[in-house]
Scaffold this motif. Structure first.
Motif, PDB file in Angstrom:
ATOM      1  N   ALA A 106      75.394  15.802  77.507  1.00  5.17           N
ATOM      2  CA  ALA A 106      75.027  15.895  78.923  1.00  5.17           C
ATOM      3  C   ALA A 106      73.709  15.174  79.180  1.00  5.17           C
ATOM      4  CB  ALA A 106      74.937  17.360  79.347  1.00  5.17           C
ATOM      5  N   TYR A 107      72.766  15.321  78.268  1.00  8.75           N
ATOM      6  CA  TYR A 107      71.473  14.645  78.409  1.00  8.75           C
ATOM      7  C   TYR A 107      71.655  13.127  78.400  1.00  8.75           C
ATOM      8  CZ  TYR A 107      66.840  12.890  77.309  1.00  8.75           C
ATOM      9  OH  TYR A 107      65.663  12.186  77.331  1.00  8.75           O
ATOM     10  N   CYS A 108      72.384  12.623  77.424  1.00 12.11           N
ATOM     11  CA  CYS A 108      72.580  11.177  77.288  1.00 12.11           C
ATOM     12  C   CYS A 108      73.398  10.592  78.434  1.00 12.11           C
ATOM     13  CB  CYS A 108      73.239  10.863  75.946  1.00 12.11           C
ATOM     14  SG  CYS A 108      72.128  11.143  74.546  1.00 12.11           S
ATOM     15  N   ALA A 109      74.227  11.395  79.067  1.00 12.73           N
ATOM     16  CA  ALA A 109      75.050  10.914  80.174  1.00 12.73           C
ATOM     17  C   ALA A 109      74.226  10.691  81.447  1.00 12.73           C
ATOM     18  CB  ALA A 109      76.184  11.900  80.454  1.00 12.73           C
ATOM     19  N   ARG A 110      73.062  11.314  81.518  1.00 12.39           N
ATOM     20  CA  ARG A 110      72.208  11.155  82.697  1.00 12.39           C
ATOM     21  C   ARG A 110      71.503   9.803  82.647  1.00 12.39           C
ATOM     22  NH1 ARG A 110      68.289  15.463  81.737  1.00 12.39           N
ATOM     23  NH2 ARG A 110      67.100  14.349  83.303  1.00 12.39           N
ATOM     24  N   GLU A 111      71.599   9.038  83.718  1.00  8.26           N
ATOM     25  CA  GLU A 111      70.983   7.713  83.747  1.00  8.26           C
ATOM     26  C   GLU A 111      69.463   7.786  83.613  1.00  8.26           C
ATOM     27  OE1 GLU A 111      70.933   3.980  86.787  1.00  8.26           O
ATOM     28  OE2 GLU A 111      72.841   5.004  86.446  1.00  8.26           O
ATOM     29  N   GLU A 112      68.858   8.833  84.162  1.00 10.22           N
ATOM     30  CA  GLU A 112      67.394   8.944  84.159  1.00 10.22           C
ATOM     31  C   GLU A 112      66.823   9.511  82.855  1.00 10.22           C
ATOM     32  OE1 GLU A 112      68.896  12.838  85.938  1.00 10.22           O
ATOM     33  OE2 GLU A 112      69.469  10.740  86.031  1.00 10.22           O
ATOM     34  N   SER A 113      67.656   9.813  81.884  1.00 17.28           N
ATOM     35  CA  SER A 113      67.178  10.359  80.608  1.00 17.28           C
ATOM     36  C   SER A 113      66.267   9.358  79.906  1.00 17.28           C
ATOM     37  CB  SER A 113      68.350  10.704  79.694  1.00 17.28           C
ATOM     38  OG  SER A 113      69.112  11.751  80.246  1.00 17.28           O
ATOM     39  N   ASP A 114      65.146   9.861  79.410  1.00 14.72           N
ATOM     40  CA  ASP A 114      64.175   9.028  78.693  1.00 14.72           C
ATOM     41  C   ASP A 114      63.720   9.809  77.466  1.00 14.72           C
ATOM     42  OD1 ASP A 114      62.001   7.608  77.715  1.00 14.72           O
ATOM     43  OD2 ASP A 114      61.103   7.282  79.688  1.00 14.72           O
ATOM     44  N   MET A 119      60.183  13.775  75.076  1.00 18.75           N
ATOM     45  CA  MET A 119      59.804  14.293  73.758  1.00 18.75           C
ATOM     46  C   MET A 119      60.998  14.827  72.982  1.00 18.75           C
ATOM     47  SD  MET A 119      56.112  16.046  74.479  1.00 18.75           S
ATOM     48  CE  MET A 119      56.357  16.663  76.144  1.00 18.75           C
ATOM     49  N   LEU A 120      62.124  14.130  73.096  1.00 22.66           N
ATOM     50  CA  LEU A 120      63.314  14.493  72.358  1.00 22.66           C
ATOM     51  C   LEU A 120      63.120  14.111  70.894  1.00 22.66           C
ATOM     52  CD1 LEU A 120      66.882  14.244  73.451  1.00 22.66           C
ATOM     53  CD2 LEU A 120      66.325  13.192  71.280  1.00 22.66           C
ATOM     54  N   PHE A 121      63.449  15.012  69.988  1.00 22.37           N
ATOM     55  CA  PHE A 121      63.337  14.685  68.575  1.00 22.37           C
ATOM     56  C   PHE A 121      64.317  15.497  67.758  1.00 22.37           C
ATOM     57  CE2 PHE A 121      60.572  18.332  68.974  1.00 22.37           C
ATOM     58  CZ  PHE A 121      60.715  19.026  67.778  1.00 22.37           C
ATOM     59  N   LEU A 122      64.593  14.970  66.598  1.00 25.91           N
ATOM     60  CA  LEU A 122      65.393  15.665  65.598  1.00 25.91           C
ATOM     61  C   LEU A 122      64.537  15.673  64.346  1.00 25.91           C
ATOM     62  CD1 LEU A 122      68.056  16.878  64.544  1.00 25.91           C
ATOM     63  CD2 LEU A 122      68.778  14.556  63.994  1.00 25.91           C
ATOM     64  N   ASP A 123      64.349  16.823  63.775  1.00 25.48           N
ATOM     65  CA  ASP A 123      63.444  16.938  62.643  1.00 25.48           C
ATOM     66  C   ASP A 123      64.026  17.903  61.624  1.00 25.48           C
ATOM     67  OD1 ASP A 123      61.177  16.595  61.088  1.00 25.48           O
ATOM     68  OD2 ASP A 123      59.909  17.910  62.295  1.00 25.48           O
ATOM     69  N   ALA A 124      63.741  17.659  60.388  1.00 27.93           N
ATOM     70  CA  ALA A 124      64.117  18.581  59.322  1.00 27.93           C
ATOM     71  C   ALA A 124      62.964  18.630  58.333  1.00 27.93           C
ATOM     72  CB  ALA A 124      65.389  18.114  58.627  1.00 27.93           C
ATOM     73  N   ILE A 125      62.531  19.810  58.020  1.00 25.11           N
ATOM     74  CA  ILE A 125      61.465  19.954  57.035  1.00 25.11           C
ATOM     75  C   ILE A 125      62.013  20.716  55.839  1.00 25.11           C
ATOM     76  CG2 ILE A 125      59.628  19.882  58.765  1.00 25.11           C
ATOM     77  CD1 ILE A 125      59.338  22.940  58.385  1.00 25.11           C
ATOM     78  N   SER A 126      61.372  20.509  54.720  1.00 24.22           N
ATOM     79  CA  SER A 126      61.790  21.168  53.492  1.00 24.22           C
ATOM     80  C   SER A 126      60.535  21.598  52.750  1.00 24.22           C
ATOM     81  CB  SER A 126      62.614  20.182  52.660  1.00 24.22           C
ATOM     82  OG  SER A 126      63.002  20.760  51.455  1.00 24.22           O
ATOM     83  N   PHE A 127      60.510  22.801  52.229  1.00 24.92           N
ATOM     84  CA  PHE A 127      59.326  23.277  51.525  1.00 24.92           C
ATOM     85  C   PHE A 127      59.698  24.369  50.537  1.00 24.92           C
ATOM     86  CE2 PHE A 127      59.627  25.348  55.674  1.00 24.92           C
ATOM     87  CZ  PHE A 127      59.671  26.695  55.337  1.00 24.92           C
ATOM     88  N   TYR A 128      58.763  24.680  49.663  1.00 24.94           N
ATOM     89  CA  TYR A 128      58.925  25.772  48.707  1.00 24.94           C
ATOM     90  C   TYR A 128      58.146  26.973  49.215  1.00 24.94           C
ATOM     91  CZ  TYR A 128      60.429  22.106  45.500  1.00 24.94           C
ATOM     92  OH  TYR A 128      61.092  21.068  44.915  1.00 24.94           O
TER      93      TYR A 128
END
Length: 176
Positions: A106-114, A119-128
């Protein structure tokens, strides 16, 4: 989460109702309708009924308002209980991934999406961490999450969604 509850939430309107409830904790239909402006009130009532019958929502109060009974809803107390089986885990993860994919689509379908400005992000962290260290981390996250969820809406605030999946590594041994 039961199979029936899982099936209930595959409906986009019911999923949006659950998102509303997750942010606001409780709600009455007229308040929900102000946020779900594209959902006709009779349809909203029908979806609330299905969610209540399915054990996803529960009625926590009723009061008379102009000749009718207004119900106050909240997410059912045991709805977010830890999964009791591997099948439950799979269903919950599938539901959340499906929900995320719908939101991203839905977000990507909007023409005004930036993405940069939003501050759209995909993140993965890994730790002990020991179980104790991880518990402290989760308590801190919960405190920060609660603080953000208490923010009231205003013209400057955007509704934001953050999804976290915590999963112990399936790798053998101590090191990655």
């Amino acid at each position: 989460m039961t199979n029936e509850q899982f099936e209930l939430l595959l409906n986009p309107v019911r999923l949006r109702i659950l998102q509303y409830m997750a942010v606001h904790r409780t709600g009455v239909p007229r308040e929900m309708a102000a946020y779900l402006t594209d959902v006709p009130l009779p349809s909203l009532y029908r979806h609330l009924g299905k969610l209540t019958e399915g054990g996803v929502l529960e009625v926590i109060g009723e009061k008379k308002v102009r000749g009718t009974v207004e119900k106050t809803y909240q997410i059912a107390e045991d709805y977010f209980a830890p999964p009791s089986s591997k099948a439950d885990v799979y269903r919950q993860i599938y539901l959340y991934l499906t929900m995320m994919l719908k939101e991203v689509s839905a977000y990507c379908a909007r023409e005004e999406s930036d993405p940069a400005a939003d501050m759209l992000f995909l993140d993965a962290i890994s730790f002990y961490a020991t179980d104790k260290e991880y518990s402290v981390y989760l308590e801190e996250r919960a405190r920060l999450d609660k603080k953000m969820m208490e923010n009231e809406w205003n013209q400057e605030r955007k509704h934001r969604s953050l999804t976290v999946l915590s999963l112990p590594s399936v790798r053998k041994g101590n090191r990655i």
